[in-house]
Scaffold this motif. Structure first.
Motif, short mmCIF file in Angstrom:
data_model
loop_
_atom_site.label_atom_id
_atom_site.label_comp_id
_atom_site.label_asym_id
_atom_site.label_seq_id
_atom_site.Cartn_x
_atom_site.Cartn_y
_atom_site.Cartn_z
N PHE A 4 0.83 -1.20 0.00
CA PHE A 4 0.00 0.00 0.00
C PHE A 4 0.87 1.25 0.00
CE2 PHE A 4 -2.35 3.30 2.29
CZ PHE A 4 -3.41 3.45 1.42
N LYS A 5 1.95 1.21 0.75
CA LYS A 5 2.88 2.33 0.81
C LYS A 5 3.53 2.57 -0.56
CE LYS A 5 6.83 3.75 3.57
NZ LYS A 5 7.78 3.31 4.59
N ASN A 6 3.92 1.50 -1.27
CA ASN A 6 4.53 1.63 -2.60
C ASN A 6 3.54 2.19 -3.62
OD1 ASN A 6 6.97 0.66 -1.73
ND2 ASN A 6 6.54 -1.46 -2.34
N ILE A 7 2.31 1.74 -3.53
CA ILE A 7 1.27 2.25 -4.44
C ILE A 7 1.02 3.73 -4.18
CG2 ILE A 7 -1.17 2.06 -5.05
CD1 ILE A 7 -0.91 -0.95 -4.60
N ALA A 8 1.01 4.13 -2.92
CA ALA A 8 0.78 5.53 -2.58
C ALA A 8 1.92 6.41 -3.08
CB ALA A 8 0.60 5.67 -1.06
N ILE A 9 3.14 5.93 -2.93
CA ILE A 9 4.30 6.70 -3.43
C ILE A 9 4.25 6.82 -4.95
CG2 ILE A 9 6.81 6.64 -3.67
CD1 ILE A 9 6.95 5.46 -0.85
N LEU A 10 3.93 5.72 -5.63
CA LEU A 10 3.82 5.75 -7.09
C LEU A 10 2.72 6.71 -7.54
CD1 LEU A 10 4.76 4.56 -9.80
CD2 LEU A 10 3.02 2.79 -9.49
N PHE A 11 1.58 6.68 -6.87
CA PHE A 11 0.48 7.59 -7.21
C PHE A 11 0.90 9.04 -6.99
CE2 PHE A 11 -3.43 9.85 -6.04
CZ PHE A 11 -4.13 9.69 -7.23
N ALA A 12 1.62 9.30 -5.91
CA ALA A 12 2.08 10.65 -5.63
C ALA A 12 3.06 11.14 -6.70
CB ALA A 12 2.74 10.69 -4.24
N LEU A 13 3.93 10.27 -7.17
CA LEU A 13 4.87 10.65 -8.24
C LEU A 13 4.13 10.95 -9.54
CD1 LEU A 13 7.85 8.18 -7.69
CD2 LEU A 13 7.86 10.66 -7.44
N VAL A 14 3.14 10.15 -9.88
CA VAL A 14 2.37 10.38 -11.11
C VAL A 14 1.65 11.71 -11.03
CG1 VAL A 14 0.38 9.56 -12.44
CG2 VAL A 14 2.13 7.95 -11.70
N VAL A 15 1.03 12.00 -9.85
CA VAL A 15 0.34 13.28 -9.67
C VAL A 15 1.33 14.43 -9.75
CG1 VAL A 15 -0.91 14.69 -7.97
CG2 VAL A 15 -1.57 12.32 -8.35
#
Length: 186
Positions: A4-15
């Motif tokens: 979940f932490k990796n997905i959140a970081i990836l989503f933050a980078l895309v945004v």
């Protein structure tokens, strides 16, 4: 929890990456020369070319590939000389030449001269072009050379076909026209 932490970081980078986009300025270009080509003016100066000119004359005494100069000039005397000229095509390939000539004739000539050479092509029947004579007309005195001359230079309302066909193709059509003339006069 770790995924979940990796997905959140990836989503933050895309945004973060997409939020930096500005519609008023250009994006990054991978190879800008492909998007913005260097334009040159026709007949303008170009420092990297010989004589600093884009439009250069071909070298002296050269001819285009696949084209042979026609030694007979476009004049009434030249037409009479052409009447005596024979076909330079190989006499061992008559069938092939007539087949190719027939195909080219149907593409370029039959629309006016008709499929049989009787002067009744589609444009003549629709009265778009008038006065196309038959190949069987004895007054015309057609020969292979005069037919080639006419295809090469044009005659009356018929334009030149030298830009559409190469030398061999024009001779093949000329031989096919002579075959049509023989068929019509039987």
């Amino acid at each position: 929890m770790n995924s979940f932490k990796n997905i959140a970081i990836l989503f933050a980078l895309v945004v973060l990456v997409t939020s930096c986009h500005n519609d008023k300025s250009r994006n990054y270009q991978y190879m800008p020369n492909m998007y913005e080509s260097v334009g040159y003016e026709t007949y303008g100066e170009a420092a990297f070319l010989p004589n600093q000119s884009e439009a250069l004359l071909p070298p002296a005494n050269t001819i285009n590939r696949g084209w042979l100069p026609y030694e007979i000039e476009n004049s009434p005397e030249g037409k009479e000389l052409a009447r005596l000229q024979g076909s330079p095509l190989d006499s061992m390939n008559v069938e092939k030449n007539l087949t190719n000539g027939g195909q080219l004739y149907s593409i370029y000539c039959a629309i006016c001269h008709g499929d049989k050479g009787d002067g009744k092509g589609t444009l003549v029947k629709r009265e778009k072009i008038l006065g196309v004579p038959s190949y069987a007309d004895p007054v015309r005195n057609l020969t292979v050379g005069s037919t080639y001359y006419t295809i090469h230079y044009g005659l009356n309302s018929m334009g030149s076909y030298a830009s559409q066909m190469n030398t061999e193709e024009m001779w093949q059509v000329s031989e096919y026209v002579m075959q049509l003339k023989q068929d019509l006069t039987k």
